[in-house]
Design an enzyme around this catalytic site. Structure first.
Site, short mmCIF file in Angstrom:
data_model
loop_
_atom_site.label_atom_id
_atom_site.label_comp_id
_atom_site.label_asym_id
_atom_site.label_seq_id
_atom_site.Cartn_x
_atom_site.Cartn_y
_atom_site.Cartn_z
N ASP A 75 -4.96 0.92 3.86
CA ASP A 75 -5.85 -0.06 3.23
C ASP A 75 -7.25 0.54 3.00
O ASP A 75 -7.70 1.36 3.79
CB ASP A 75 -5.95 -1.29 4.15
CG ASP A 75 -6.43 -2.52 3.39
OD1 ASP A 75 -6.49 -2.47 2.15
OD2 ASP A 75 -6.75 -3.51 4.04
N ASN B 223 1.59 -7.21 -4.12
CA ASN B 223 0.65 -6.40 -4.92
C ASN B 223 0.82 -6.58 -6.44
O ASN B 223 -0.06 -6.20 -7.21
CB ASN B 223 0.77 -4.90 -4.59
CG ASN B 223 0.12 -4.52 -3.27
OD1 ASN B 223 0.50 -3.55 -2.65
ND2 ASN B 223 -0.87 -5.29 -2.84
C1 FPP Z 1 -4.46 -0.22 -0.49
O1 FPP Z 1 -5.82 -0.09 -0.84
C2 FPP Z 1 -3.63 0.84 -1.09
C3 FPP Z 1 -2.63 0.67 -2.02
C4 FPP Z 1 -2.23 -0.63 -2.56
C5 FPP Z 1 -1.89 1.81 -2.62
C6 FPP Z 1 -1.61 2.96 -1.71
C7 FPP Z 1 -0.77 3.97 -2.35
C8 FPP Z 1 -0.91 5.30 -2.21
C9 FPP Z 1 -1.98 5.90 -1.40
C10 FPP Z 1 0.03 6.20 -2.95
C11 FPP Z 1 1.31 6.57 -2.20
C12 FPP Z 1 2.24 7.20 -3.16
C13 FPP Z 1 3.43 7.91 -3.00
C14 FPP Z 1 4.33 8.11 -4.15
C15 FPP Z 1 3.85 8.54 -1.77
P1 FPP Z 1 -6.53 -1.33 -1.53
O2 FPP Z 1 -6.45 -1.19 -3.01
O3 FPP Z 1 -5.94 -2.60 -1.00
O4 FPP Z 1 -8.00 -1.18 -1.06
P2 FPP Z 1 -9.05 -2.37 -0.87
O5 FPP Z 1 -8.54 -3.22 0.26
O6 FPP Z 1 -10.30 -1.65 -0.54
O7 FPP Z 1 -9.11 -3.10 -2.17
#
Ligand code: FPP
Length: 252
Positions: free
Chosen positions: A28, A76
């Site tokens: 996150d 999501n």
């Molecule tokens: C949460 O941060 C993160 C995600 C929804 C995506 C995470 C995905 C990856 C790091 C890629 C993995 C990929 C592969 C193919 C292995 P957020 O957007 O919720 O952050 P925020 O809470 O600050 O808004």
């Protein structure tokens, strides 16, 4: 020398005999990391991929057998369309770009979740990666994509109900062990340690059945900044805990 061939030794203050066999991560804080720097959120996700790659490598080097990452939840889809499309394209690009290296490193990659609702081209890359690595004996890397813990439990119930209805299975034969065999994690088992970054005290529908006795570590650090020092701290914290699985301390 490519980064993948450098072996990072286990820090001496960690006990190799008491490491978690399976670590799960809720990654996150990518969006906030980017916003704090005046960058578009998608750059946070891009950075997040690098953090995950690095963590996979440290898990392998330090002797941790399985890593499960929550990449995209069933909830999501409610994000802005451009962000969802970017994430789908990012997963696909990462798979294309990293597969050769994962093969070389003997990683066994699996995707879990409702994969049929993902874009067809991403499904193709996922199948290709899973097939190409299925016999590997290195670290097991599970990526939860379009995953929801409740959805997983309902799916398991349906599968079991079909077996009961066909007469193949008696209702009395349903126990925790059988149920767990119908979950996506049948092969990797339950995580010993669940790490969540960016401070939220929630499990957000991740591995609901499997985390019954998992140790949970929450850090304020945003996912793109979760590096080896922070992982080291999480493991030290894990080793300070006495896991009791609902029993009394052995000394009492
Ligand atoms: C949460 O941060 C993160 C995600 C929804 C995506 C995470 C995905 C990856 C790091 C890629 C993995 C990929 C592969 C193919 C292995 P957020 O957007 O919720 O952050 P925020 O809470 O600050 O808004």
């Amino acid at each position: 020398m490519p980064e993948s061939t450098i072996l990072h030794p286990l820090p001496p203050d960690l006990d190799a005999q008491r490491l978690p066999a399976h670590v799960a991560v809720i990654m996150d804080g990518n969006g906030r990391w980017a916003q704090e720097r005046g960058l578009p959120r998608i750059l946070g996700h891009q950075r997040g991929v690098e953090t995950l790659k690095n963590l996979l490598r440290y898990c392998r080097d330090w002797g941790i057998g399985a890593l499960t990452a929550y990449a995209f939840s069933t909830e999501n889809w409610g994000r802005p369309r451009v962000e969802v499309e970017f994430l789908m394209a990012l997963f696909e690009a990462v798979l294309r770009r990293e597969l050769a290296e994962m093969i070389a490193e003997q990683v066994r990659i699996r995707f879990v979740g409702d994969l049929q609702s993902l874009p067809a081209t991403l499904q193709g890359e996922i199948q290709r990666a899973m097939l190409a690595t299925q016999d590997h004996d290195g670290i097991q890397f599970t990526v939860a994509t379009n995953y929801g813990g409740r959805q997983e439990i309902v799916r398991a119930c349906r599968e079991i109900a079909v077996r009961v209805q066909s007469g193949e299975l008696a209702p009395d034969a349903i126990d925790e062990e059988l149920f767990a065999r119908h979950l996506y994690t049948a092969e990797s088992g339950d995580p010993d340690l669940l790490i969540r970054t960016s401070g939220e005290m929630r499990v957000s529908n991740f591995l609901l059945w499997q985390i019954a006795y998992t140790e949970i570590y929450v850090t304020e650090t945003l996912w793109p900044d979760f590096g080896p020092e922070e992982f080291h701290r999480a493991l030290l914290n894990y080793q300070e805990r006495q896991r009791r699985f609902g029993r009394l301390r052995s000394s009492s």
